[in-house]
Design an enzyme around this catalytic site. Structure first.
Site, PDB file in Angstrom:
ATOM      1  N   HIS A   1      -2.735   7.465   7.137  1.00  0.00           N
ATOM      2  CA  HIS A   1      -1.730   8.372   6.555  1.00  0.00           C
ATOM      3  C   HIS A   1      -2.381   9.678   6.092  1.00  0.00           C
ATOM      4  O   HIS A   1      -1.773  10.742   6.186  1.00  0.00           O
ATOM      5  CB  HIS A   1      -1.036   7.716   5.356  1.00  0.00           C
ATOM      6  CG  HIS A   1       0.089   6.783   5.721  1.00  0.00           C
ATOM      7  ND1 HIS A   1       1.207   7.199   6.386  1.00  0.00           N
ATOM      8  CD2 HIS A   1       0.272   5.461   5.474  1.00  0.00           C
ATOM      9  CE1 HIS A   1       2.040   6.165   6.544  1.00  0.00           C
ATOM     10  NE2 HIS A   1       1.489   5.089   6.001  1.00  0.00           N
TER      11      HIS A   1
ATOM     12  N   GLN B   1       3.059   9.922   1.433  1.00  0.00           N
ATOM     13  CA  GLN B   1       4.344   9.249   1.649  1.00  0.00           C
ATOM     14  C   GLN B   1       5.364   9.593   0.564  1.00  0.00           C
ATOM     15  O   GLN B   1       6.560   9.386   0.756  1.00  0.00           O
ATOM     16  CB  GLN B   1       4.162   7.727   1.722  1.00  0.00           C
ATOM     17  CG  GLN B   1       3.432   7.269   2.978  1.00  0.00           C
ATOM     18  CD  GLN B   1       3.261   5.761   2.998  1.00  0.00           C
ATOM     19  OE1 GLN B   1       2.363   5.230   2.348  1.00  0.00           O
ATOM     20  NE2 GLN B   1       4.136   5.073   3.709  1.00  0.00           N
TER      21      GLN B   1
ATOM     22  N   CYS C   1       5.449  -0.308   7.896  1.00  0.00           N
ATOM     23  CA  CYS C   1       5.179   0.896   7.104  1.00  0.00           C
ATOM     24  C   CYS C   1       6.458   1.321   6.400  1.00  0.00           C
ATOM     25  O   CYS C   1       7.527   1.354   7.014  1.00  0.00           O
ATOM     26  CB  CYS C   1       4.694   2.028   8.013  1.00  0.00           C
ATOM     27  SG  CYS C   1       4.309   3.552   7.122  1.00  0.00           S
ATOM     28  N   LEU C   2       6.338   1.667   5.137  1.00  0.00           N
ATOM     29  CA  LEU C   2       7.511   2.099   4.369  1.00  0.00           C
ATOM     30  C   LEU C   2       8.099   3.382   4.938  1.00  0.00           C
ATOM     31  O   LEU C   2       9.278   3.677   4.705  1.00  0.00           O
ATOM     32  CB  LEU C   2       7.124   2.288   2.891  1.00  0.00           C
ATOM     33  CG  LEU C   2       6.696   0.993   2.177  1.00  0.00           C
ATOM     34  CD1 LEU C   2       6.117   1.316   0.800  1.00  0.00           C
ATOM     35  CD2 LEU C   2       7.861   0.019   2.054  1.00  0.00           C
TER      36      LEU C   2
ATOM     37  N   GLY D   1       0.850  -1.186   0.000  1.00  0.00           N
ATOM     38  CA  GLY D   1       0.000   0.000   0.000  1.00  0.00           C
ATOM     39  C   GLY D   1       0.882   1.231   0.000  1.00  0.00           C
ATOM     40  O   GLY D   1       2.055   1.152   0.392  1.00  0.00           O
TER      41      GLY D   1
ATOM     42  N   HIS E   1      -4.835   1.410   7.437  1.00  0.00           N
ATOM     43  CA  HIS E   1      -3.462   1.913   7.614  1.00  0.00           C
ATOM     44  C   HIS E   1      -3.217   3.098   6.664  1.00  0.00           C
ATOM     45  O   HIS E   1      -2.680   4.137   7.075  1.00  0.00           O
ATOM     46  CB  HIS E   1      -2.483   0.759   7.345  1.00  0.00           C
ATOM     47  CG  HIS E   1      -1.032   1.141   7.311  1.00  0.00           C
ATOM     48  ND1 HIS E   1      -0.124   0.710   8.257  1.00  0.00           N
ATOM     49  CD2 HIS E   1      -0.315   1.906   6.438  1.00  0.00           C
ATOM     50  CE1 HIS E   1       1.078   1.206   7.971  1.00  0.00           C
ATOM     51  NE2 HIS E   1       0.995   1.931   6.865  1.00  0.00           N
ATOM     52  N   GLU E   2      -3.631   2.943   5.411  1.00  0.00           N
ATOM     53  CA  GLU E   2      -3.412   4.018   4.422  1.00  0.00           C
ATOM     54  C   GLU E   2      -4.268   5.241   4.738  1.00  0.00           C
ATOM     55  O   GLU E   2      -3.827   6.380   4.573  1.00  0.00           O
ATOM     56  CB  GLU E   2      -3.711   3.530   3.001  1.00  0.00           C
ATOM     57  CG  GLU E   2      -2.903   2.337   2.526  1.00  0.00           C
ATOM     58  CD  GLU E   2      -1.420   2.457   2.760  1.00  0.00           C
ATOM     59  OE1 GLU E   2      -0.897   3.585   2.794  1.00  0.00           O
ATOM     60  OE2 GLU E   2      -0.767   1.420   2.932  1.00  0.00           O
TER      61      GLU E   2
HETATM   62  O1  GNR Z   1       3.849  -2.620   2.714  1.00  0.00           O
HETATM   63  C1  GNR Z   1       3.139  -2.479   3.712  1.00  0.00           C
HETATM   64  N1  GNR Z   1       2.767  -3.570   4.425  1.00  0.00           N
HETATM   65  C2  GNR Z   1       1.809  -3.552   5.424  1.00  0.00           C
HETATM   66  C3  GNR Z   1       1.712  -4.646   6.255  1.00  0.00           C
HETATM   67  C4  GNR Z   1       0.763  -4.681   7.256  1.00  0.00           C
HETATM   68  C5  GNR Z   1      -0.088  -3.610   7.428  1.00  0.00           C
HETATM   69  C6  GNR Z   1       0.005  -2.496   6.629  1.00  0.00           C
HETATM   70  C7  GNR Z   1       0.951  -2.468   5.612  1.00  0.00           C
HETATM   71  S1  GNR Z   1       1.048  -1.083   4.574  1.00  0.00           S
HETATM   72  C8  GNR Z   1       2.739  -1.118   4.149  1.00  0.00           C
HETATM   73  C9  GNR Z   1       3.079  -0.049   3.125  1.00  0.00           C
HETATM   74  C10 GNR Z   1       2.851   1.307   3.735  1.00  0.00           C
HETATM   75  O2  GNR Z   1       3.567   1.832   4.541  1.00  0.00           O
HETATM   76  N2  GNR Z   1       1.756   1.917   3.392  1.00  0.00           N
HETATM   77  O3  GNR Z   1       1.447   3.103   3.926  1.00  0.00           O
HETATM   78 NI    NI Z   2       2.387   3.154   5.882  1.00  0.00          NI
END
Ligand code: GNR
Ligand code: NI
Length: 179
Positions: free
Chosen positions: A145, A51, A99-100, A46, A141-142
């Protein structure tokens, strides 16, 4: 197509509240393409526009479920523009998140396991669906952000500070090139 630099905490841009997309223009579609390229290269499942330094209410997801049989994973790129959560289940489910923008750290986060969401797709078409499972986890999660929230904000202060401290230390020992 271009791979864009991904911002990492404590970059203050990650704390901005993203603004709604007004219209789906060609420029926005180019950004979407670049976000997919960036996400696949990372690799991640995601990515929110903020980001990559663009605080707009836009995110992409591809769970890239590996095929049962041998071969390439099947790509299922999903685009969410101006997403909203209409309803969320009372029941929560923990999931080990990463999270990246918080590289190489993982922690369990509890979130509603069922949500009803509304958004615009890449064609600017309104969509509404009930979402469960891994997609519900990543979408929430997104969407965090878009509000300037990172998964570490859902942890205890002790756990969050430990991650932030380790990130700062790792960066001091191994400085990354400014993008
Ligand atoms: O790559 C991602 N893996 C992930 C694993 C578990 C829960 C959420 C994520 S999102 C993350 C990529 C990211 O930081 N998206 O904002
Ligand atoms: Ni993230």
């Amino acid at each position: 197509m271009a791979i864009l630099p991904i911002l990492e905490t404590p970059d203050p841009v990650l704390r901005q509240i993203s603004i709604p997309v007004e219209t789906v223009t060609d420029e926005l579609r180019t950004l979407i393409d670049d976000m997919f390229e960036t996400m696949y290269a990372a690799p991640g499942i995601g990515l929110a526009a903020v980001q990559v330094g663009v605080p707009k209410r836009l995110l992409v997801i591809d769970l890239q479920e590996p095929e049962e049989e041998e071969g390439e994973p099947v790509r299922k790129p999903l685009v969410f523009i101006n997403p909203e959560i209409l309803e969320a289940s009372d029941t929560l489910q923990p999931y080990l998140e990463g999270c990246l923008s918080v590289p190489e750290h993982y922690a369990d986060v509890e979130r509603p396991d069922r949500i009803r969401a509304r958004w615009l797709d890449a064609d600017g078409k309104a969509r509404e669906e009930e979402i469960t499972g891994m997609l519900a986890v990543v979408l929430q999660h997104e969407m965090d952000h878009l509000q300037g929230i990172l998964f570490i904000d859902h942890l205890s202060r002790l756990k969050r500070d430990m991650i932030l401290r380790k990130l700062a230390k790792a960066r001091k020992e191994q400085p990354r090139k400014a993008a």
